[in-house]
Scaffold this motif. Structure first.
Motif: not given
Ligand SMILES: NC(=O)c1ccc[n+]([C@@H]2O[C@H](COP(=O)([O-])OP(=O)(O)OC[C@H]3O[C@@H](n4cnc5c(N)ncnc54)[C@H](OP(=O)(O)O)[C@@H]3O)[C@@H](O)[C@H]2O)c1
Length: 272
Positions: A44-49, A66-69, A122-124, A188-190, A192-194, A222-226
């Motif tokens: 929940a600290s960044a991006g989509i969450g 919930l997250s680390r930061n 479950h987004n992390a 592993a990313y693919a 884990s998602k599967q 595809g979404t604008r995140t880190n």
């Molecule tokens: N963006 C896309 O284009 C896209 C496309 C398909 C699927 N997704 C999926 O959407 C979800 C969100 O992606 P995003 O792009 O928003 O990613 P993101 O900006 O990198 O954010 C990831 C989040 O996960 C948390 N996280 C990472 N490791 C963690 C750990 N060990 N324990 C607890 N929290 C942890 C981070 O928080 P902390 O650093 O604070 O722990 C952060 O809040 C992910 O599951 C990603 O695979 C994204």
């Protein structure tokens, strides 16, 4: 935030027919449609969450962050409070190192402090390497599978007793297009998602006749995140949807409008 109009809301909320994926994508969220719900958002600290947590709060939910930061979670907490949302809670946890006992203690804490849990997003997740499996670092492989899939399973299991007490608990796993269709170099990313898609399916089969719980996967596309910027460094981020743009589906799957939707993988940008 504006939501595209495509479904008849009254029909959504009263019909016994589960919503189509298109209706979920274009859900027109009624004000306060998450009122009375307590929803946990991982990552929940960044991006989509982060945006999902803010959005759930705007529609009336009490959101558990919930997250680390911690400092980033505090910023989300402040944003929710300053915009008049219900007081959220910060639950710091590293999914890589948290034990099952810690997760069970977290479930107990939620029960004691909030008395209910109605939804989990479950987004992390972490990306790992983009490289052929032949060359994939084996320790990193294990870490990605653990954070994205194993810890997600552990947390779900630890929270299940509490979720079962909800009238209509909703558990949403976050997949990806490469989880639905594994693709070279996504390693592993693919995988884990599967695994998450399979997990959602198995949980659905195992609970659908005995509980009101619903398990689904969401694929944001595809979404604008880190994370996206790391995966596609040459891409112009301005060509991508923002997390705010895709929130209709996230709200729908947590709201009672999606009661009856079970075991689905909902792609929010199906042409991705
Ligand atoms: N963006 C896309 O284009 C896209 C496309 C398909 C699927 N997704 C999926 O959407 C979800 C969100 O992606 P995003 O792009 O928003 O990613 P993101 O900006 O990198 O954010 C990831 C989040 O996960 C948390 N996280 C990472 N490791 C963690 C750990 N060990 N324990 C607890 N929290 C942890 C981070 O928080 P902390 O650093 O604070 O722990 C952060 O809040 C992910 O599951 C990603 O695979 C994204």
């Amino acid at each position: 935030m504006s939501y595209a109009m495509s479904t008849n809301l009254d029909t959504n909320l009263t019909s016994n027919t589960p919503l189509s994926h298109d209706a979920i994508r274009h859900f027109v969220a009624p004000e306060e449609c998450l009122q009375g719900k307590t929803i946990l958002v991982t990552g929940a600290s960044a991006g989509i969450g982060r945006v999902a947590a803010l959005t759930y709060a705007r529609y009336g939910a009490t959101v558990l962050l919930l997250s680390r930061n911690i400092s980033k979670l505090e910023a989300v907490y402040d944003e929710i409070e300053n915009s008049g949302g219900k007081q959220p809670a910060i639950l710091p946890m590293d999914l890589e190192t948290a034990t099952y006992d810690e997760m069970r203690r977290l479930a107990k804490l939620i029960d004691t402090e909030f008395g209910q849990l109605d939804g989990v997003l479950h987004n992390a997740g972490i990306l790992g390497q983009l490289t052929p499996l032949e060359m994939y670092d084996v320790d990193l492989f294990a870490k990605v599978m653990y954070v994205n899939a194993t810890a997600t399973f552990m947390l779900t299991q630890a929270l299940l007793p509490l979720l079962k007490e909800s009238d209509n608990g909703s558990i949403v796993f976050t997949s990806s297009t490469v989880g639905t269709h594994p693709r070279a170099f996504w390693g592993a990313y693919a995988l884990s998602k599967q695994t998450l898609e399979g997990m959602s399916d198995i949980f659905t089969q195992e609970t659908q006749n005995t509980t009101n719980l619903r398990f689904n996967c969401i694929n944001p596309g595809g979404t604008r995140t880190n994370m996206r910027a790391h995966a596609f460094p040459g891409e112009n981020p301005m060509t991508l949807k923002t997390p705010e743009d895709i929130m209709s589906g996230y709200v729908c799957l947590m709201s009672d409008a999606s009661i009856g939707v079970r075991g689905q993988v909902v792609a929010l940008q199906p042409k991705d």
